[in-house]
Structures are given as structure tokens and as C-alpha cells.
Design a protein around this motif. Structure first.
Motif, PDB file in Angstrom:
ATOM      1  N   ASP A 379       0.823  -1.210   0.000  1.00 29.84           N
ATOM      2  CA  ASP A 379       0.000   0.000   0.000  1.00 29.84           C
ATOM      3  C   ASP A 379       0.856   1.259   0.000  1.00 29.84           C
ATOM      4  O   ASP A 379       0.395   2.333  -0.386  1.00 29.84           O
ATOM      5  CB  ASP A 379      -0.888   0.035   1.249  1.00 29.84           C
ATOM      6  CG  ASP A 379      -1.815  -1.166   1.326  1.00 29.84           C
ATOM      7  OD1 ASP A 379      -2.613  -1.354   0.389  1.00 29.84           O
ATOM      8  OD2 ASP A 379      -1.722  -1.923   2.321  1.00 29.84           O
ATOM      9  N   CYS A 380       2.098   1.111   0.449  1.00 28.21           N
ATOM     10  CA  CYS A 380       2.978   2.278   0.588  1.00 28.21           C
ATOM     11  C   CYS A 380       4.428   1.837   0.482  1.00 28.21           C
ATOM     12  O   CYS A 380       4.794   0.758   0.964  1.00 28.21           O
ATOM     13  CB  CYS A 380       2.735   2.957   1.935  1.00 28.21           C
ATOM     14  SG  CYS A 380       3.881   4.295   2.344  1.00 28.21           S
ATOM     15  N   LEU A 402       3.994  -2.041  -5.971  1.00 34.25           N
ATOM     16  CA  LEU A 402       2.921  -1.312  -5.305  1.00 34.25           C
ATOM     17  C   LEU A 402       1.550  -1.549  -5.917  1.00 34.25           C
ATOM     18  O   LEU A 402       1.424  -1.875  -7.104  1.00 34.25           O
ATOM     19  CB  LEU A 402       3.226   0.189  -5.331  1.00 34.25           C
ATOM     20  CG  LEU A 402       4.533   0.617  -4.661  1.00 34.25           C
ATOM     21  CD1 LEU A 402       4.800   2.087  -4.925  1.00 34.25           C
ATOM     22  CD2 LEU A 402       4.487   0.346  -3.167  1.00 34.25           C
ATOM     23  N   LYS A 403       0.528  -1.352  -5.092  1.00 32.63           N
ATOM     24  CA  LYS A 403      -0.838  -1.351  -5.593  1.00 32.63           C
ATOM     25  C   LYS A 403      -1.072  -0.108  -6.445  1.00 32.63           C
ATOM     26  O   LYS A 403      -0.324   0.873  -6.363  1.00 32.63           O
ATOM     27  CB  LYS A 403      -1.819  -1.379  -4.419  1.00 32.63           C
ATOM     28  CG  LYS A 403      -1.805  -2.676  -3.622  1.00 32.63           C
ATOM     29  CD  LYS A 403      -2.814  -2.621  -2.487  1.00 32.63           C
ATOM     30  CE  LYS A 403      -2.838  -3.918  -1.698  1.00 32.63           C
ATOM     31  NZ  LYS A 403      -3.793  -3.867  -0.557  1.00 32.63           N
ATOM     32  N   ALA A 406      -1.304   3.194  -4.490  1.00 38.46           N
ATOM     33  CA  ALA A 406      -0.356   3.237  -3.365  1.00 38.46           C
ATOM     34  C   ALA A 406       0.215   4.633  -3.138  1.00 38.46           C
ATOM     35  O   ALA A 406       0.176   5.503  -4.016  1.00 38.46           O
ATOM     36  CB  ALA A 406       0.778   2.249  -3.607  1.00 38.46           C
TER      37      ALA A 406
END
Length: 429
Positions: A379-380, A402-403, A406
């Protein structure tokens, strides 16, 4: 007049970031033995392996430097150079234990005419008032007539291949002018005579301890205005780019201030100040601001994540835990505080470092490092240390790790010019 040998036998006590490069440099001109109580460290060096990455394998193997962990091998040497660390306690008080133990060891090895030089960072008076009595007790010799003291502050900058020990100005000082001149000759052989002889030992000690305290205060100023300007939506890096066009502006960068020098030495100066009944204000104010930066950065990241994730805990990838870029040195790293603060908000933090020793990270901080960056779905991503390998990340790397929505938290401003995948959010100081 004291008669010292033109070709003295030199023992360097402590083979870390400071002692090893110094020993290698001096060994080009003198008979030098490097001593360390750590058998495994000595064994690695004999194989040409320097885990600090300060000295190449080729240079280690080709050097005439002798290496030992046996005290008897350096007994009766002419000059002993002590390069052990000087940390602080959990209460931020000077911890002179390594210095005391080294002095006990060296004291047992002294003979009449020996010189003991300290390079460890201390406050004024430690060499003569603290170390000398320990040397006298363990040697049975009288300081100032049967053996002598010197002080030459270390100026090693880990990972810096430009300002190496043989290329910088070396400050030296001695208990007598003859000792100072003799040390100027020894160190001068190594750096083409680029020597400054300080007025006395206390002056040299004072010069060293203020060098790092000054940097700490300057960085604290930048850290404080970073928090101020962030409330206006201004990037401190944009502000610094503009301000640094003035010829006399000093461009310090914001961030977490750790390591074995800048994050420690101001406490030595503050301790000295209090022994003189003077309450330090500016020195400790700078420390207070810099110590708080890990909490500030974590709070900013958490705030951005709350907005994007509707208060759900995040899966965070944190890159870099060493105290500065492109080195394996974990001493007093403030990234550990950043990790703790992020976890305190409920986030799960996975850590990778391209340079740190996984075993050391686990031993010192109970941290398990990721072996690689193969896994994604974070997420980060937090760029905590500006290792070159991280600065080279391109669009595809961000996509893989990353998503789609993110947060990229760029603490060191290494990706500000990079193109991020659409939908990702970027934040920096």
C-alpha cells in the motif's frame, strides 16, 4: 629534549571505520600493526574482507599492515593510536567504557618513551584527565615523563571515497611540543604534510566535538522549517533549490540524523557544559528537533495513508535502514525509530536494505530484513535511505511493488523527478 624514533613501530587499536583506513594509510610508510579484540573481524580482514566496505580486497591483501587480536604482538610499540567508538548511554550520557577498556589494554603494553594517541571523539579533558590515570595505573609509568599523550581527532566520513584519511587536513596535538611535532611527522607522511598542529590536546578535543555539533544544529534548523513550510504545502527541496542560489547560503538537507557522530557528539558537548554549571540551550534544542523527525515523518505518512485507505492498516515497504546512503553502517540509525512509529499506528512494515548485514540488523534491532524485492502488493513504499539502487527505480519497479493507488513516501527526495504510474500518490518533505 625527547628523542623519538624516525621510523616508529605503530599499533592502531580498533579496526573499524576509523582505525582500518588509518592503519592502511600509515602502513605505507611505517611498520604498523592493527589490533582488534574481535577475533572474527581480524580473521575477515586477513582474508581481504572488510564488512564496512571502506577498504577494497585488493588494497587489504597488498598492504604491509600486520593484523592481530593478540595483545603481546604489540607490546612495547613506540606509538599506540586508539580509535575505539565513544557512544552514549540510553540516557544520552557519554559512555566512555570502550575508551576505558582500550586504555587498560594499552597501559599494559607501554614502555618508557611510548606515545598514546587518541582519535575517538570526546569532550575536552578526557584524554588527559580520564585516560591518562588509567594508562598510568596499568603501566606503572608516569604520564608526561615516561610516556606521553597525543590527540588527533578522526574525520572519517563513512562511504566517502573523496575525503579519505590520506587526503584531508589532519589535526594533531601533543602533551609537549616535541610530541606534537613527532605526531605531525607521522601523520604527515600519510597525507603529504597536510597537518594542523593544535595549541594543545584540549583544543584539539574541543575542535572535534564542535564539528559535528555544528552540523547537527544546522540540520535541525532545516528540519524545523521543513515542518513549518509543509503546513503551507511547500516542498523544502524546492525552497532550498531557490535559496541556495545565493553565494553564502549553506544548503543542509532535512531528515533523520543518526550515525555514530552527528547524532552522538552534541551530547558529549552538553555533558561538558553541565559539568561547568552552564545549561546548554542551542545544542540540545537542535538534538530535540532532530530526534523528533522520525515521529514527524511517520505521522505525515500515516495521515496520507488514512486519507487514502479510510483508516485501515497499511502494508508498507520501507527501503533502507543504515544511517546514511550506500554504506552498511547501522550504528544509531534513526530509521529504526521511524519503523517503530509506523508500527505504533497499526501498520505492517516490511524492510529491505541493499547494504545492511541481515544478521547484524537482527542482532542489534530484532529486525528481519527481506532477502529481495520479489513480492509486491504494498500500500505504501517509503524511501528512507537514498541508496543508489533505490534511486534508480523506474516506472516498472513501482508497478511491480505497489498497488495501483499506493502512496510513495519519498523521505530523501530521490524519486521527485521520476514518472509514477497513474493513480499513485507521491509525498516528500
Amino acid at each position: 629534549m625527547i628523542m623519538f624514533k624516525d621510523s616508529p613501530k605503530i599499533a592502531v587499536v580498533g579496526l573499524g571505520y576509523v582505525g582500518l583506513p588509518l592503519a592502511i594509510g600509515l602502513a605505507k610508510h611505517f611498520h604498523v600493526t592493527g589490533f582488534d579484540i574481535n577475533d572474527s573481524r581480524v580473521g575477515e580482514l586477513k582474508k581481504g574482507e572488510d564488512r564496512t566496505n571502506e577498504i577494497s580486497k585488493e588494497l587489504l591483501i597488498s598492504s604491509t599492515l600486520n593484523l592481530t587480536s593478540t595483545m603481546e604482538e604489540i607490546k612495547g610499540y613506540d606509538v599506540f593510536i586508539v580509535t575505539v567508538p565513544t557512544p552514549v548511554t540510553a540516557m544520552n550520557q557519554p559512555d566512555l567504557t570502550p575508551l576505558a577498556k582500550a586504555s587498560e589494554t594499552v597501559g599494559k603494553l607501554l614502555v618508557k618513551g611510548s606515545i598514546v594517541v587518541y582519535e575517538s571523539t570526546v569532550y575536552p579533558g578526557v584524554t588527559e584527565d580520564y585516560c591518562a590515570p588509567i594508562l598510568e595505573k596499568n603501566s606503572g609509568l608516569k604520564c608526561g615523563s615516561e610516556f606521553y599523550l597525543g590527540y588527533s581527532p578522526e574525520r572519517i566520513n563513512p562511504g566517502d571515497k573523496e575525503h579519505t584519511v590520506d587526503k584531508i587536513t589532519k589535526v594533531v596535538s601533543g602533551q609537549t611540543s616535541d610530541v606534537a611535532q613527532h605526531l605531525a611527522m607521522i601523520y604527515g607522511k600519510m597525507n603529504q604534510g597536510n597537518i594542523f598542529i593544535a595549541k594543545n590536546i584540549k583544543t584539539a578535543e574541543a575542535a572535534k566535538v564542535i564539528e559535528n555539533a555544528q552540523r547537527d544544529i544546522n540540520i535541525a534548523f532545516i528540519n524545523e522549517i521543513t515542518t513549518i513550510f509543509s503546513k503551507l504545502g511547500l516542498s523544502i527541496y524546492d525552497v532550498l533549490d531557490a535559496a541556495s542560489t545565493k553565494w553564502n547560503f549553506l544548503k543542509f538537507l532535512p531528515g533523520m540524523v543518526g550515525g555514530h557522530c552527528i547524532g552522538v557528539d552534541p551530547y558529549y558537548l552538553a555533558h561538558l557544559s553541565r559539568t561547568l554549571n552552564h545549561e546548554p540551550e542551542v545544542i540540545l534544542a537542535g538534538r530535540k528537533i532532530n530526534e523528533a523527525m522520525s515521529h514527524y515523518i511517520a505521522s505525515q505518512i500515516h495521515e496520507k495513508l488514512q486519507f487514502r485507505q479510510k483508516e485501515k492498516p497499511a502494508k508498507i515497504l520501507l527501503l533502507g535502514i543504515t544511517f546514511k546512503e550506500n554504506i552498511p553502517d547501522l550504528r544509531n540509525t534513526k530509521v529504526i525509530d521511524l519503523i517503530k512509529n509506523l508500527k505504533s499506528y497499526g501498520h505492517t512494515v516490511f524492510v529491505h536494505d541493499a547494504y545492511a548485514d541481515p544478521q547484524e540488523a537482527h542482532k542489534e534491532y530484532g529486525l528481519t530484513l527481506l532477502p529481495n524485492l520479489a513480492e509486491g502488493g504494498y500500500d505504501c513504499m517509503v524511501g528512507a535511505v537514498a541508496h543508489d539502487v533505490y534511486a534508480q527505480f523506474e516506472l516498472e519497479v513501482f508497478k511491480e511493488l505497489l498497488k495501483e493507488d499506493a502512496l510513495v513516501a519519498d523521505v530523501k527526495n530521490i524519486w521527485s523527478a521520476k514518472k509514477l504510474p497513474q493513480g499513485m500518490n507521491y509525498w516528500s518533505l
